[in-house]
Design an enzyme around this catalytic site. Structure first.
Site, PDB file in Angstrom:
ATOM      1  N   ASN A 167      -7.769  -2.239  14.274  1.00 46.32           N
ATOM      2  CA  ASN A 167      -9.203  -2.743  13.763  1.00 46.32           C
ATOM      3  C   ASN A 167      -9.567  -3.636  12.775  1.00 46.32           C
ATOM      4  OD1 ASN A 167      -8.065  -1.771  11.443  1.00 46.32           O
ATOM      5  ND2 ASN A 167      -9.625   0.376  10.718  1.00 46.32           N
ATOM      6  N   ASP A 195       0.881  -1.354  -0.272  1.00 42.33           N
ATOM      7  CA  ASP A 195      -0.325   0.083   0.018  1.00 42.33           C
ATOM      8  C   ASP A 195       0.575   1.144   0.328  1.00 42.33           C
ATOM      9  OD1 ASP A 195       0.671  -0.471   2.661  1.00 42.33           O
ATOM     10  OD2 ASP A 195      -1.182  -0.373   2.975  1.00 42.33           O
ATOM     11  N   HIS A 246      -7.060  -4.346  10.310  1.00 45.05           N
ATOM     12  CA  HIS A 246      -7.227  -3.917   8.397  1.00 45.05           C
ATOM     13  C   HIS A 246      -5.520  -5.014   8.422  1.00 45.05           C
ATOM     14  CE1 HIS A 246      -5.433  -0.136   9.406  1.00 45.05           C
ATOM     15  NE2 HIS A 246      -3.973  -1.015   9.065  1.00 45.05           N
ATOM     16  N   GLU A 269     -10.091  -1.788   4.983  1.00 40.81           N
ATOM     17  CA  GLU A 269     -10.170  -1.620   5.926  1.00 40.81           C
ATOM     18  C   GLU A 269     -11.955  -1.830   5.822  1.00 40.81           C
ATOM     19  OE1 GLU A 269      -8.351   0.154   8.132  1.00 40.81           O
ATOM     20  OE2 GLU A 269      -8.261   2.483   7.693  1.00 40.81           O
TER      21      GLU A 269
HETATM   22  C1  GLP Z   1      -0.710   0.855   8.214  1.00 40.84           C
HETATM   23  C2  GLP Z   1      -0.316  -0.048   7.431  1.00 40.84           C
HETATM   24  C3  GLP Z   1      -0.596  -1.489   7.388  1.00 40.84           C
HETATM   25  C4  GLP Z   1       0.064  -1.604   8.829  1.00 40.84           C
HETATM   26  C5  GLP Z   1      -0.304  -1.033   9.787  1.00 40.84           C
HETATM   27  C6  GLP Z   1       0.424  -1.376  11.251  1.00 40.84           C
HETATM   28  O1  GLP Z   1      -1.760   0.664   8.339  1.00 40.84           O
HETATM   29  N1  GLP Z   1      -1.538   0.329   5.519  1.00 40.84           N
HETATM   30  O2  GLP Z   1      -0.237  -2.276   6.450  1.00 40.84           O
HETATM   31  O3  GLP Z   1      -0.395  -3.365   9.172  1.00 40.84           O
HETATM   32  O4  GLP Z   1      -0.187   0.180   9.707  1.00 40.84           O
HETATM   33  O5  GLP Z   1       1.113  -0.618  11.510  1.00 40.84           O
HETATM   34  P1  GLP Z   1       2.077  -1.266  12.341  1.00 40.84           P
HETATM   35  O6  GLP Z   1       2.807  -1.769  12.251  1.00 40.84           O
HETATM   36  O7  GLP Z   1       2.868   0.275  13.078  1.00 40.84           O
HETATM   37  O8  GLP Z   1       0.966  -0.805  14.040  1.00 40.84           O
END
Ligand code: GLP
Length: 247
Positions: free
Chosen positions: A134, A66, A136, A141
């Site tokens: 959440n 992403d 995702h 989402e």
């Molecule tokens: C973002 C990304 C996700 C990732 C999430 C968790 O929202 N789009 O791919 O899994 O963050 O982030 P973190 O690992 O910093 O908690």
């Protein structure tokens, strides 16, 4: 489904890196599906270390999950920048073999179609995932439906709030992103989902032990035949013991 629970994220990262290394060594043209976020850092640190110890990555291709809409490669919070900083800048994957969605494309719809073409052309051998608080995956989402293909998504308030820690303020967090859809994720030959910390415990329990629901996107991984959840004790703290012991 395999579940591995480690005392520290460092140990978990080492375990994940060993699995990725096996894919790199045992595949002629390995395609890694990569994720950003703090959870992926221990994995990338270890892969960089493996590379310094001799792991050749010149034949690797990577496809990131992403990117924020509006942030270019030179923006410190863009996911392309993150990947350059933490992985691509330290290993020998040729730049043209690294793919991250183009968040600054003038025509986002056609950028999404182009990205799906890349995934079709280079099927993902191993997909790395983090998870949002959440539930995702990528930026898919919670919703009434999950989209199959690469698409532009409006981020939930919860995600904007959660990701604000990386920006000066919540207002600076882009409100939209491009993300791979669930089809590309589920078509990966194998999947590793990593999660660390108590804030992820609910999402992890619901994804592994709850029903498959579109409002818990990671629960869809229950349908995949080769998924490994790599957790620390905090993110695993809401799993019932019998299931988490099974591994
Ligand atoms: C973002 C990304 C996700 C990732 C999430 C968790 O929202 N789009 O791919 O899994 O963050 O982030 P973190 O690992 O910093 O908690």
């Amino acid at each position: 489904m395999r579940i591995r629970i480690f005392d520290t994220s460092h140990e978990a990262g080492l375990y994940a890196a060993s699995i990725v290394e096996q894919t790199i060594l045992n595949t002629a043209h390995p395609v890694l599906g990569l994720a950003t976020g703090s959870t992926a850092l221990p994995l990338y640190e270890e892969l960089v270390r493996f590379h310094r110890c001799g792991l050749d990555m010149a034949h690797v291709r990577s496809i990131n999950l992403d990117e924020y809409v509006g942030l270019g490669a030179d923006h410190p919070q863009s996911y392309r920048y993150f990947m350059n900083q933490h992985l691509f800048g330290h290993v020998n994957i040729p730049e043209e073999q690294t793919h991250v969605p183009n968040g600054t494309a003038t025509d986002l719809a056609s950028a999404c179609l182009d990205y799906d073409d890349i995934v079709r052309k280079y099927p993902i051998d191993i997909q790395i995932l983090g998870i949002g608080v959440n539930g995702h995956i990528g930026f898919n989402e919670p919703d009434d439906l999950l989209l199959s293909n690469t698409h532009v998504v409006t981020l939930t308030h919860e995600t904007v709030r959660s990701n604000a820690r990386f920006f000066e303020s919540e207002d600076d967090v882009p409100k939209q992103a491009i993300t791979l859809g669930v089809q590309a994720i589920l078509q990966a030959k194998s999947i590793i989902l990593m999660a660390f910390g108590e804030a992820k415990a609910d999402a992890i329990a619901r994804s592994i032990q709850g029903e498959v629901r579109t409002d818990v996107p990671a629960s869809i991984l229950q349908l995949h035949r080769d998924v490994t959840f790599i957790l620390d004790t905090q993110s695993a703290s809401k799993l019932s013991a019998s299931r988490s012991m099974r591994g």
